[in-house]
Design an enzyme around this catalytic site. Structure first.
Site, PDB file in Angstrom:
ATOM      1  CD  GLU A  54      -2.712   1.207   2.550  1.00 15.28           C
ATOM      2  OE1 GLU A  54      -3.747   1.891   2.554  1.00 15.28           O
ATOM      3  OE2 GLU A  54      -2.326   0.557   3.545  1.00 15.28           O
TER       4      GLU A  54
ATOM      5  CE  LYS B 154      -7.703   1.672   3.607  1.00 17.77           C
ATOM      6  NZ  LYS B 154      -6.367   2.036   4.149  1.00 17.77           N
TER       7      LYS B 154
ATOM      8  CB  CYS C 238      -4.783  -1.312   4.211  1.00 15.99           C
ATOM      9  SG  CYS C 238      -3.861  -1.336   5.780  1.00 15.99           S
TER      10      CYS C 238
END
Length: 326
Positions: A57, A130, A167
């Site tokens: 990431e 995300k 994540c």
């Protein structure tokens, strides 16, 4: 009259195995150098036979979210942009799929934590933004990133059907489930996670095991491979006067891994060493797992309480249900 028999095309069964690679590295303060090094690691993986490559990431910089500081918006880039151009060339050169985690500047004042999905011909298939954005001590991502609007989806690439999340998404089972229901055979979670040094002695082992266990459970529950590249190194973010915003910083715990549909870790990287982790994934295991442990078949979303009706009728869920009914 004697006739010549027609030639028939010989076909060779295509292998169901594909080599995937994830990388972990420490990040300096120069985005250009970080990108060049990330490209170098992916190049090594591709030369070793990997056909699906994934970065950690936000590889282009230290993890700047340790502070809420407007200076760091300058690290963002457009998509398409210089990074996707570079990764597209690598993908095309090696006939490999690339997943690249980037700080996206979508428009003035609109920023996302984004993964770009590039197919083996170098074409940009699209992006995943995300969806779940954390706001914890030294993980102040809400200051920088607008929550994603792409929904959860699978990407049909040349080498496999992929699911891409980022994540903090890894702590939520819904993302993995909805992505798998759309056909994803391998889930990727580009990650930046580590220890607060002052907590490591008391909580470190449990924190790391919870992180890994969560994603291994996604593999089991959805009958798919899961790949999680994480960064390494002890990082201090500096304020405008050159002072650490926190005296302890974050120690990123590395330990990138790949696990199979049975949840067993196939390969795990070290805590603190730069590594290219390459693993052969036999996609036939996905069908085997889903027919022997038929969790997708036995779902009972109809039995949920009325308070979840809006979730059931969300566009993403409706699409998934339609796909399953085909």
């Amino acid at each position: 009259m004697k006739t010549t028999p027609k030639k028939t095309r010989r076909t060779t069964a295509r292998s169901s195995a594909v080599r995937v690679a994830v990388t972990q590295m420490a990040c300096g303060t120069d985005p250009v150098k970080n990108r060049a090094h990330q490209l170098h690691l992916l190049e090594r993986a591709a030369k070793g036979g990997a056909k699906i490559l994934c970065t950690q990431e936000l590889f282009a910089s230290p993890y700047f979210c340790q502070a809420e500081d407007h200076r760091f918006f300058s690290l963002a880039e457009s998509i398409p942009g210089p990074s996707t151009d570079a990764f597209s060339k690598l993908a095309r050169r090696h006939n490999a799929v690339v997943i690249a985690s980037l700080f996206e500047r979508r428009a003035a004042g609109l920023y996302h934590n984004t993964a770009a999905i590039i197919d083996a011909d170098g074409s940009l298939l699209g992006v995943y933004r995300k969806m779940h954005i954390p706001d914890d001590p030294l993980y102040y991502e809400k200051f920088y990133f607008t929550p994603g609007d792409t929904g959860f989806r699978a990407w049909k690439t040349k080498h496999a059907n992929l699911g891409v999340l980022v994540c903090w998404d890894q702590w939520f089972p819904e993302g993995a489930r909805l992505t798998a229901m759309q056909g994803a055979e391998i889930l990727f979670y580009p990650t930046a996670i580590g220890w607060h040094p002052g907590e490591r002695k008391q909580y470190g082992k449990a924190q790391h095991e919870a992180w890994e266990t969560m994603m291994r459970s996604h593999a089991i529950a959805n009958g798919c491979f899961v790949c999680a590249p994480n960064r390494i190194g002890h990082e201090h973010v500096l304020d405008a006067k050159g002072r650490p915003v926190d005296p302890n910083g974050i120690t990123f715990w590395g330990q990138s891994f790949v696990c199979g549909p049975d949840g067993q870790v196939r390969e795990r990287a070290s805590v603190d060493r730069e590594q290219v982790l390459s693993v052969d994934c036999d996609l036939a295991e996905v069908e085997f797992s889903r027919t022997h442990w038929p969790f997708l078949r036995d779902r009972r979303i109809d039995a949920r309480s009325e308070e979840h009706t809006s979730e059931l009728l969300s566009p993403c869920n409706l699409v998934c249900r339609l796909l399953l009914e085909k």
